[in-house]
Design a protein around this motif. Structure first.
Motif, short mmCIF file in Angstrom:
data_model
loop_
_atom_site.label_atom_id
_atom_site.label_comp_id
_atom_site.label_asym_id
_atom_site.label_seq_id
_atom_site.Cartn_x
_atom_site.Cartn_y
_atom_site.Cartn_z
N UNK A 1 54.33 -63.74 17.01
CA UNK A 1 55.09 -62.59 17.52
C UNK A 1 54.77 -61.32 16.74
N UNK A 2 54.72 -61.45 15.42
CA UNK A 2 54.49 -60.30 14.55
C UNK A 2 53.11 -59.70 14.79
N UNK A 3 52.11 -60.57 14.97
CA UNK A 3 50.74 -60.09 15.12
C UNK A 3 50.42 -59.66 16.55
N UNK A 4 51.26 -60.06 17.47
CA UNK A 4 51.00 -59.77 18.87
C UNK A 4 51.58 -58.43 19.30
N UNK A 5 52.37 -57.79 18.42
CA UNK A 5 52.96 -56.51 18.81
C UNK A 5 52.23 -55.36 18.11
N UNK A 6 52.25 -54.18 18.71
CA UNK A 6 51.53 -53.05 18.12
C UNK A 6 52.18 -52.59 16.82
N UNK A 7 51.38 -52.05 15.93
CA UNK A 7 51.93 -51.46 14.71
C UNK A 7 51.14 -50.21 14.35
N UNK A 8 51.79 -49.32 13.65
CA UNK A 8 51.17 -48.10 13.14
C UNK A 8 51.12 -48.20 11.63
N UNK A 9 50.20 -47.48 11.01
CA UNK A 9 50.13 -47.50 9.54
C UNK A 9 49.81 -46.12 8.99
N UNK A 10 49.90 -46.00 7.66
CA UNK A 10 49.75 -44.70 6.99
C UNK A 10 50.63 -43.65 7.67
N UNK A 11 51.90 -44.01 7.86
CA UNK A 11 52.81 -43.15 8.62
C UNK A 11 53.54 -42.18 7.69
N UNK A 12 53.87 -41.02 8.26
CA UNK A 12 54.69 -40.03 7.56
C UNK A 12 55.82 -39.65 8.51
N UNK A 13 57.06 -39.73 8.02
CA UNK A 13 58.25 -39.43 8.83
C UNK A 13 58.97 -38.23 8.22
#
Length: 745
Positions: A372-384
């Motif tokens: 489940x964890x690997x099958x969903x999209x993710x973003x990285x090096x994020x700034x909020x």
């Protein structure tokens, strides 16, 4: 990007905010594909050309006044000139995302050549604890086989094991080869040689699409380290090997340095899956687990306070090394022994990863969670970044990020999926508050800059040169949500605009913080006092308490159920449930400190509706597996009896229980058939979860119903002692009523 505020109409000034007794803030789920109403962003390009305010650096948005040559910032009111390229672009507003929507997602041009952009491949490394059991390794193998199915083509995969030695696997040859390096047993010594000298990184990281069978073959060779092997290690002069053998800290430190050499070259983000079967007890970062067995009561020490802080800064410092090396760590602890997750948690949450805890291998959902964890999209090096109009400002921020050392209200997130949620509370900038007469309304702008890895099939042919086919591409994007809120002219308007789930989310963040700093007892006291003060403020605002002879009347007149305000009615139940939750229950009630830490980490990232489910589970009833009888019951035995329904479905976020009452008609099929409405509901809930909930079927009168009955909290004593003469939610309300009467005297 879903954003929900505690109140949709903001208090007009400091006095109104304090008089309401409510927390003021919001939650944001930045990488959610849609907003809280199910509407997606307007997509566009040229994010670097979006005009910004010269004064507050806010981005141009649909709430800004625009004329031909200039625009007024909707946050600070500054008049800004428009650059010539923007003037020509904005002459055709229908085609420009920021002119058509207040929720936009724009592509940013990447720095670097096309070759550098396309060289970045997703990297995944499994680090497996061999100081474990056969059952643990079988479960880990199942999880990694599920992971291999979820990984996209082009990904690189590495396999490393740890015990009293580190094993690096080369799976690119005809048969898997492992090379070992022994770990020094003491806490000060590092490895005698770098892992790069043991095996070149290019040999260690194997392409998944061509090596999947050999990775599987390597996994099949894994065996627990036997006492014989440890004795052999001891014979080589390593005296302490027999005392332990889980050199997790040394292994992680060496692994991050190993991977870090190729950060920004081979990969833009590496994900390490660390599988642990117990506490690190060997080499660097070893933990003293004897503190769990200590008799704190005899020392007059609060166990709930003593077991929550970390005992060493090693793993917090290690998380910093992971971040610098471009590594995000997910920790999977499969153990029922004390592992001191209070110390280990920083490795995952501060590197952008997740912490999972499974008490046994028997019914563990680890393989499903991995997939489940690997099958969903993710973003990285994020700034909020959250900005507000000038009258108010962000106060505290909550969530798994780390603040920028230089800029205020700027948070860095290493890795962010579509579920990860963060919270902020607000303060007024000064005592003047919002204008009562001006047409200007409070504005919040949330900017989220992030990178995604786009697989080859996600690119159009025009975007790909022939040399880049089959490679992944990095895409830098900027997502912005600008929101305008109304102001409340009186306290009734504040109370009518309450979102009780968001209030619960801010309360949970605050009590977790109080628990970590001052202990669980203090966290409970804070929550209890907050409800007393809110109830008093509400009764005062609605003038519900009468005066007799100059004194306020007794507690019998106090409205403790918020009957005049439906939006506030759920709050006493939610506070009661939070006090009954293992998050805030006492050590002497048998709450394992590792489970408490796991809940802290889980609840800190849940969006408000999911958190509501975790704190006060949803209980619904069915007259047949295909017919919903009632969508919501209170968590009490009385509710079960009075409903008369034969089937109940309880959703506690991490656990789902289908309960057939002992009086259910024997002709009703048990368990429910796969094609019925109840099963459809269960499957939908499971599909929407960030983790895999454990599903249980219980038949009343035949099976042990303890697991289900433990969730019926409204007849349970809030302090867990069980000795109160009138137990449960009713006596809790009586207690609140008496405290309110004392507070209002």
């Amino acid at each position: 990007m879903a954003v929900r505020a505690t109140v949709s109409r903001f208090p007009i000034d400091v006095d109104a905010q304090e008089a309401s007794g409510l927390p003021w803030g919001l939650t944001v789920t930045p990488f959610a594909a849609k907003d809280e109403n199910g509407i997606g962003p307007a997509y566009g390009s040229n994010g670097h050309l979006l005009p910004r305010c010269e004064n507050c650096y806010a981005y141009f948005n649909t709430y800004c006044d625009l004329d031909q040559w200039a625009w007024n910032c909707s946050l600070c009111g500054t008049l800004n000139g428009l650059p010539s390229d923007a003037i020509s672009r904005y002459s055709n507003p229908q085609s420009i995302a920021e002119m058509t929507s207040s929720f936009i997602d724009l592509e940013f041009p990447l720095d670097g050549s096309e070759e550098e952009m396309t060289q970045s491949r997703p990297v995944y490394v499994a680090a497996i604890d061999l100081s474990s059991s056969e059952e643990f390794l079988e479960l880990t193998k199942s999880a990694l086989l599920a992971a291999l199915e979820a990984l996209s083509p082009g990904a690189l995969f590495g396999l490393v094991t740890f015990s009293h030695k580190i094993g690096l696997y080369d799976v690119q040859g005809p048969i898997p080869v492992v090379k070992n390096v022994f770990i020094p047993p003491d806490v000060e010594s590092s490895l005698s040689l770098e892992l790069e000298d043991v095996m070149p990184l290019s040999q260690f990281l194997a392409p998944v699409e061509t090596c999947k069978d050999r990775i599987t073959a390597a996994l099949e060779t894994l065996r627990p380290i036997t006492s014989w092997e440890r004795s052999a290690g001891a014979a080589q002069g390593m005296d302490s090997v027999l005392m332990g053998g889980r050199g997790f800290g040394t292994a992680m430190e060496a692994l991050f340095n190993y991977l870090g050499s190729e950060f920004g070259n081979t990969f833009a983000l590496a994900r390490v899956f660390a599988f642990l079967s117990g506490p690190p007890d060997y080499g660097r970062g070893q933990l003293d687990t004897s503190r769990y067995g200590e008799q704190y009561a005899s020392k007059r020490v609060d166990a709930d306070r003593a077991l929550l802080p970390e005992q060493t800064p090693f793993y917090k410092d290690l998380a910093t090394i992971a971040v610098q090396s471009g590594v995000c760590v997910d920790v999977f602890a499969v153990t029922n022994e004390y592992t001191d997750l209070a110390s280990l948690k920083f490795l995952s949450i501060e590197s952008g990863g997740s912490l999972f805890l499974y008490s046994s291998t028997d019914d563990s959902t680890l393989p499903q969670d991995m997939f489940r964890m690997l099958n969903r999209p993710y973003a990285f090096n994020c700034v909020l970044r959250l900005r507000t109009s000038t009258e108010f400002k962000p106060g505290n921020s909550f969530g798994h990020f780390f603040p920028d050392p230089q800029y205020e209200n700027l948070q860095h997130i290493i890795c962010c999926d579509s579920y990860a949620t963060y919270a902020y509370d607000f303060d007024f900038a000064d005592n003047s508050g919002f204008s009562r007469h001006s047409g200007d309304q409070p504005v919040v702008q949330i900017a989220f800059q992030y990178t995604v890895v786009v697989p080859p099939e996600g690119l159009s042919n025009s975007e790909m040169s022939s040399s880049s086919r089959g490679k992944h591409t990095l895409q830098r994007r900027l997502r912005i949500r600008t929101m305008q809120f109304g102001t409340a002219h009186n306290i009734n308007e504040i109370y009518d605009s309450v979102d009780h789930e968001v209030i619960l989310a801010l309360l949970v963040h605050k009590v977790i913080l109080a628990s970590l700093e001052q202990g669980v007892r203090e966290g409970r006291a804070l929550l209890h006092d907050w409800l007393v003060i809110l109830t008093a403020q509400y009764n005062d605002a609605f003038q519900l308490v009468q005066y007799k002879n100059g004194n306020k009347s007794m507690s019998s007149q106090i409205d403790i159920t918020f009957s005049q305000c439906p939006q506030l009615e759920p709050l006493p139940r939610l506070v009661f449930a939070l006090l009954r939750n293992p998050l805030l229950r006492f050590h002497e009630e048998g709450v394992h400190p590792d489970y408490r830490i796991y809940l802290q980490c889980l609840f800190s990232v849940l969006e408000p509706s999911s958190l509501h489910c975790g704190i006060y589970p949803a209980l619904m009833s069915y007259s047949t597996p295909d017919t919903l009888a009632y969508p919501r019951h209170s968590l009490s035995r009385a509710a079960l009896i009075t409903s008369g329904s034969p089937i109940f479905f309880l959703d506690a976020y991490t656990t789902l229980i289908v309960f057939y009452s002992s009086t259910a008609d024997p002709s009703i099929p048990f368990p429910p058939p796969q094609d019925c409405l109840l099963r459809q509901t269960i499957n939908k809930v499971k599909q929407e979860r960030s983790i895999t909930p454990k599903l249980m079927f219980i038949r009343g009168g035949q099976d042990d119903a303890t697991a289900f009955e433990n969730y019926l909290i409204e007849e349970q004593d809030v302090d867990g002692s069980g000795f109160a003469s009138a137990m449960g939610f009713v006596s809790f309300l009586d207690d609140i009523s008496q405290r309110v009467a004392e507070y209002m005297k």
